[in-house]
Design a protein around this motif. Structure first.
Motif, PDB file in Angstrom:
ATOM      1  N   ASP A  66       0.854  -1.183   0.000  1.00  0.00           N
ATOM      2  CA  ASP A  66       0.000   0.000   0.000  1.00  0.00           C
ATOM      3  C   ASP A  66       0.898   1.243   0.000  1.00  0.00           C
ATOM      4  OD1 ASP A  66       0.896   0.458   2.568  1.00  0.00           O
ATOM      5  OD2 ASP A  66      -0.951  -0.170   3.542  1.00  0.00           O
ATOM      6  N   PRO A  67       0.342   2.445  -0.077  1.00  0.00           N
ATOM      7  CA  PRO A  67       1.187   3.656  -0.173  1.00  0.00           C
ATOM      8  C   PRO A  67       2.162   3.843   0.977  1.00  0.00           C
ATOM      9  CG  PRO A  67      -1.077   4.158  -0.809  1.00  0.00           C
ATOM     10  CD  PRO A  67      -1.090   2.756  -0.276  1.00  0.00           C
ATOM     11  N   SER A  68       1.901   3.235   2.130  1.00  0.00           N
ATOM     12  CA  SER A  68       2.792   3.428   3.273  1.00  0.00           C
ATOM     13  C   SER A  68       4.191   2.862   3.003  1.00  0.00           C
ATOM     14  CB  SER A  68       2.200   2.771   4.522  1.00  0.00           C
ATOM     15  OG  SER A  68       2.179   1.353   4.383  1.00  0.00           O
ATOM     16  N   VAL A  69       4.294   1.871   2.115  1.00  0.00           N
ATOM     17  CA  VAL A  69       5.596   1.276   1.824  1.00  0.00           C
ATOM     18  C   VAL A  69       6.487   2.277   1.094  1.00  0.00           C
ATOM     19  CG1 VAL A  69       6.780  -0.563   0.565  1.00  0.00           C
ATOM     20  CG2 VAL A  69       4.665  -1.068   1.813  1.00  0.00           C
ATOM     21  N   HIS A  70       5.928   2.921   0.093  1.00  0.00           N
ATOM     22  CA  HIS A  70       6.712   3.943  -0.630  1.00  0.00           C
ATOM     23  C   HIS A  70       7.107   5.076   0.304  1.00  0.00           C
ATOM     24  CE1 HIS A  70       7.009   7.494  -3.513  1.00  0.00           C
ATOM     25  NE2 HIS A  70       8.047   6.747  -3.768  1.00  0.00           N
ATOM     26  N   ALA A  71       6.179   5.502   1.144  1.00  0.00           N
ATOM     27  CA  ALA A  71       6.478   6.585   2.079  1.00  0.00           C
ATOM     28  C   ALA A  71       7.592   6.176   3.042  1.00  0.00           C
ATOM     29  CB  ALA A  71       5.220   6.968   2.850  1.00  0.00           C
ATOM     30  N   ALA A  72       7.599   4.928   3.472  1.00  0.00           N
ATOM     31  CA  ALA A  72       8.634   4.453   4.381  1.00  0.00           C
ATOM     32  C   ALA A  72      10.000   4.453   3.706  1.00  0.00           C
ATOM     33  CB  ALA A  72       8.287   3.050   4.871  1.00  0.00           C
ATOM     34  N   ARG A  75      11.357   8.053   3.577  1.00  0.00           N
ATOM     35  CA  ARG A  75      11.940   8.462   4.856  1.00  0.00           C
ATOM     36  C   ARG A  75      13.240   7.713   5.126  1.00  0.00           C
ATOM     37  NH1 ARG A  75       6.378   8.206   6.195  1.00  0.00           N
ATOM     38  NH2 ARG A  75       6.638   6.149   7.157  1.00  0.00           N
ATOM     39  N   ALA A  76      13.309   6.447   4.710  1.00  0.00           N
ATOM     40  CA  ALA A  76      14.534   5.680   4.901  1.00  0.00           C
ATOM     41  C   ALA A  76      15.687   6.273   4.090  1.00  0.00           C
ATOM     42  CB  ALA A  76      14.300   4.231   4.506  1.00  0.00           C
ATOM     43  N   LEU A  77      15.399   6.720   2.881  1.00  0.00           N
ATOM     44  CA  LEU A  77      16.443   7.358   2.065  1.00  0.00           C
ATOM     45  C   LEU A  77      16.963   8.633   2.719  1.00  0.00           C
ATOM     46  CD1 LEU A  77      15.068   6.892  -1.563  1.00  0.00           C
ATOM     47  CD2 LEU A  77      17.299   6.109  -0.704  1.00  0.00           C
ATOM     48  N   GLU A  78      16.087   9.355   3.382  1.00  0.00           N
ATOM     49  CA  GLU A  78      16.520  10.560   4.081  1.00  0.00           C
ATOM     50  C   GLU A  78      17.451  10.234   5.239  1.00  0.00           C
ATOM     51  OE1 GLU A  78      12.832  12.271   5.233  1.00  0.00           O
ATOM     52  OE2 GLU A  78      12.364  13.079   3.230  1.00  0.00           O
ATOM     53  N   ILE A 299      20.656  -2.461   4.298  1.00  0.00           N
ATOM     54  CA  ILE A 299      20.444  -1.375   5.257  1.00  0.00           C
ATOM     55  C   ILE A 299      19.199  -0.558   4.919  1.00  0.00           C
ATOM     56  CG2 ILE A 299      21.421   0.746   6.220  1.00  0.00           C
ATOM     57  CD1 ILE A 299      22.799  -1.790   7.171  1.00  0.00           C
ATOM     58  N   LEU A 300      19.002  -0.235   3.645  1.00  0.00           N
ATOM     59  CA  LEU A 300      17.862   0.601   3.269  1.00  0.00           C
ATOM     60  C   LEU A 300      16.547  -0.070   3.638  1.00  0.00           C
ATOM     61  CD1 LEU A 300      16.819   3.174   1.918  1.00  0.00           C
ATOM     62  CD2 LEU A 300      16.858   1.952  -0.269  1.00  0.00           C
ATOM     63  N   GLU A 301      16.428  -1.360   3.355  1.00  0.00           N
ATOM     64  CA  GLU A 301      15.206  -2.077   3.698  1.00  0.00           C
ATOM     65  C   GLU A 301      14.990  -2.121   5.215  1.00  0.00           C
ATOM     66  OE1 GLU A 301      16.879  -2.708   1.008  1.00  0.00           O
ATOM     67  OE2 GLU A 301      15.189  -2.537  -0.380  1.00  0.00           O
ATOM     68  N   GLN A 302      16.073  -2.238   5.956  1.00  0.00           N
ATOM     69  CA  GLN A 302      15.936  -2.238   7.414  1.00  0.00           C
ATOM     70  C   GLN A 302      15.442  -0.879   7.919  1.00  0.00           C
ATOM     71  OE1 GLN A 302      18.845  -4.439   9.894  1.00  0.00           O
ATOM     72  NE2 GLN A 302      20.049  -4.634   8.013  1.00  0.00           N
ATOM     73  N   LEU A 303      15.956   0.189   7.347  1.00  0.00           N
ATOM     74  CA  LEU A 303      15.502   1.522   7.751  1.00  0.00           C
ATOM     75  C   LEU A 303      14.038   1.732   7.391  1.00  0.00           C
ATOM     76  CD1 LEU A 303      18.599   3.683   6.736  1.00  0.00           C
ATOM     77  CD2 LEU A 303      18.001   2.810   9.001  1.00  0.00           C
ATOM     78  N   GLU A 307      10.496   2.389   9.921  1.00  0.00           N
ATOM     79  CA  GLU A 307       9.389   3.318   9.711  1.00  0.00           C
ATOM     80  C   GLU A 307       8.045   2.590   9.725  1.00  0.00           C
ATOM     81  OE1 GLU A 307       9.768   6.538   9.516  1.00  0.00           O
ATOM     82  OE2 GLU A 307      11.960   6.514   9.523  1.00  0.00           O
ATOM     83  N   LEU A 308       7.986   1.433   9.092  1.00  0.00           N
ATOM     84  CA  LEU A 308       6.722   0.700   8.996  1.00  0.00           C
ATOM     85  C   LEU A 308       6.301   0.136  10.349  1.00  0.00           C
ATOM     86  CD1 LEU A 308       7.517  -1.062   5.637  1.00  0.00           C
ATOM     87  CD2 LEU A 308       5.623   0.530   6.004  1.00  0.00           C
ATOM     88  N   LEU A 309       7.259  -0.298  11.150  1.00  0.00           N
ATOM     89  CA  LEU A 309       6.928  -0.811  12.481  1.00  0.00           C
ATOM     90  C   LEU A 309       6.527   0.303  13.439  1.00  0.00           C
ATOM     91  CD1 LEU A 309       9.694  -3.528  12.971  1.00  0.00           C
ATOM     92  CD2 LEU A 309       7.235  -3.915  12.808  1.00  0.00           C
ATOM     93  N   GLY A 310       6.879   1.527  13.092  1.00  0.00           N
ATOM     94  CA  GLY A 310       6.577   2.646  13.978  1.00  0.00           C
ATOM     95  C   GLY A 310       5.268   3.342  13.695  1.00  0.00           C
ATOM     96  N   ASP A 311       4.406   2.739  12.852  1.00  0.00           N
ATOM     97  CA  ASP A 311       3.157   3.420  12.505  1.00  0.00           C
ATOM     98  C   ASP A 311       2.028   3.142  13.498  1.00  0.00           C
ATOM     99  OD1 ASP A 311       2.361   0.843  11.965  1.00  0.00           O
ATOM    100  OD2 ASP A 311       1.487   1.300  10.002  1.00  0.00           O
ATOM    101  N   GLY A 312       2.348   2.401  14.568  1.00  0.00           N
ATOM    102  CA  GLY A 312       1.328   2.131  15.565  1.00  0.00           C
ATOM    103  C   GLY A 312       0.241   1.180  15.113  1.00  0.00           C
TER     104      GLY A 312
END
Length: 434
Positions: A66-72, A75-78, A299-303, A307-312
């Motif tokens: 879903d869109p949350s994956v791209h968003a994660a 943020r990981a690239l940042e 590393i990028l996938e881990q970052l 983000e995905l685990l932190g969405d509550g």
């Protein structure tokens, strides 16, 4: 701009493959040459039809991103530049991700530190690491039967001896909360001397069952003092669709219990991030032994996973109603078109484990493939040719696509029935049996 200009622009987009849909009807954007496979569309995308020549793939019970994956990933690239001065090899995984996974276990009532977590390339990769560390060729590995096909492949690839313990019949387990031979599992582990047992207790793949907390306690008590390492695959634990959450029942722990987790089923298989939760000594041994097999997860996938685990849990909360509706829709359509099939209603997971009126699963998969429908036949989930009366049917696709899949499935079943009638009508011949 004039209507002519706008129409010409839409025509150019359509000709170049950036737009799909008929003129005068709603249109959708696409990429030129995009493969129209069943699992390539987003879960929330309004996919309302399936072309007659489109191949629908029901072999994989997985969700599209879903869109949350791209968003994660954005943020990981940042965050990636902060990791670039280092060498990038993390034998146990990025500390931030191990802490995020440990925090998730703590919320379930399982006290966990980052030192008890090893990040892997998905849960399957974690099982492979455990088999390499714990099992020698020829040794038995106990598992519930049927089981996850890739797990069975990993057991066989390790040279281990498959030791299945059959799940009892579905009778009385329609709610997906019963159906384990606990005493049989205990006996198999103790008498065989198996160094490892692999079980899926939470929304079992493929049956969708969930073992009750009391039975888990009975299982652990029965294995007390046993040398068997109990490996619990929890990749579907968060996909409860009805009844009490599986997370509550699964919060039972013991030193000889190892847990496999993953984002592949709950978020997206393409992320390829999973983990092992185990005793610190086991994690240390795994981190040392993996160097000869792989050098850690990207590393990028881990970052992105952090983000995905932190969405509550917001992403899964949005998906559950859709999955619940699709589960119920699939069962309804199967009851209409294939009324002789028994399709228990799973409390969670991503698929229905249908019972067929005859041992035709493999033949049905062949017939369905000729009609543009790919299926995973029942024997794929077992050993020695078992489960020809069974078929796993995922409900991860939108309802209109499921309608097409059920129609093709019904046509395949009807074709098999027509083939069987001439054989049954033929005069029988007496055969001597010696």
């Amino acid at each position: 701009m004039s209507r002519t200009t706008v129409s010409a622009a839409y025509g150019r987009l359509r000709d170049d493959g950036f737009l799909t849909g008929g003129r005068g009807a709603s249109a959708r954007t696409s990429l030129p040459g995009e493969a129209p496979t069943g699992g390539s569309r987003g879960l929330t995308e309004a996919r309302t039809s399936s072309r007659a020549d489109e191949v629908l793939d029901l072999t994989a019970a997985v969700l599209p991103a879903d869109p949350s994956v791209h968003a994660a990933y954005v943020r990981a690239l940042e965050r990636l530049p902060t990791r670039l001065p280092g060498h990038g090899y993390e034998a146990s995984g990025v500390e931030a991700l191990r802490e995020a996974v440990a925090a998730a276990y703590r919320r379930r009532g399982l006290p966990t530190s980052p030192a008890q977590i090893l990040i892997t390339h998905g849960a399957h990769n974690g099982l492979v690491h455990l088999l390499r560390l714990m099992v020698r060729p020829g040794q038995p590995v106990v598992f519930d039967h049927p089981t996850y096909p890739q797990a069975l492949d990993a057991i066989l690839a390790a040279g281990a001896r498959p030791t299945p313990v059959a799940l009892p019949d579905d009778a009385g387990a329609g709610a997906g909360t019963e159906g384990w031979d606990v005493e049989g599992l205990i006996a198999a582990c103790r008498t065989s001397g198996a160094p490892l047992a692999y079980l899926v207790l939470d929304h079992h793949n493929p049956t969708g069952r969930m073992m009750r907390a009391a039975d888990r306690l009975r299982l652990l008590a029965g294995l007390k003092g046993c040398e068997t390492l109990l490996v619990l695959d929890e990749t579907l634990v968060e996909l409860t669709l009805s009844g009490p959450p599986a997370l509550t029942a699964s919060a039972v722990d013991a030193p000889r219990v190892v847990r496999l987790g993953s984002l592949s089923k709950s978020v997206w298989g393409g992320l390829r991030i999973g983990w092992i939760r185990a005793d610190r000594a086991v994690i240390q041994r795994l981190a040392q032994s993996r160097a000869s097999f792989d050098l850690g997860a990207p590393i990028l996938e881990q970052l992105a996973a952090v983000e995905l685990l932190g969405d509550g849990g917001a992403g899964l909360a949005a998906r559950r109603p859709l999955l619940r509706a699709r589960r119920d829709h699939l069962r309804m359509r199967l009851a209409e078109r294939l009324p002789l099939w028994a399709c228990p209603r799973p409390a969670g997971g991503l698929s229905v484990w249908a019972q067929l009126p005859a041992p035709i699963s493999s033949a049905l998969a062949v017939q369905a493939a000729e009609r543009g429908l790919r299926l995973a036949s029942g024997p794929r989930f077992g050993v020695d040719g078992a489960f020809e009366h069974r078929l796993r049917l995922p409900y991860t696709l939108p309802e209109p696509v499921l309608d097409v899949a059920v129609e093709r499935l019904a046509q395949a079943a009807e074709a098999l029935e027509r083939k069987a009638k001439p054989m049954s009508a033929a005069p029988s011949r007496r055969v001597a049996v010696y």
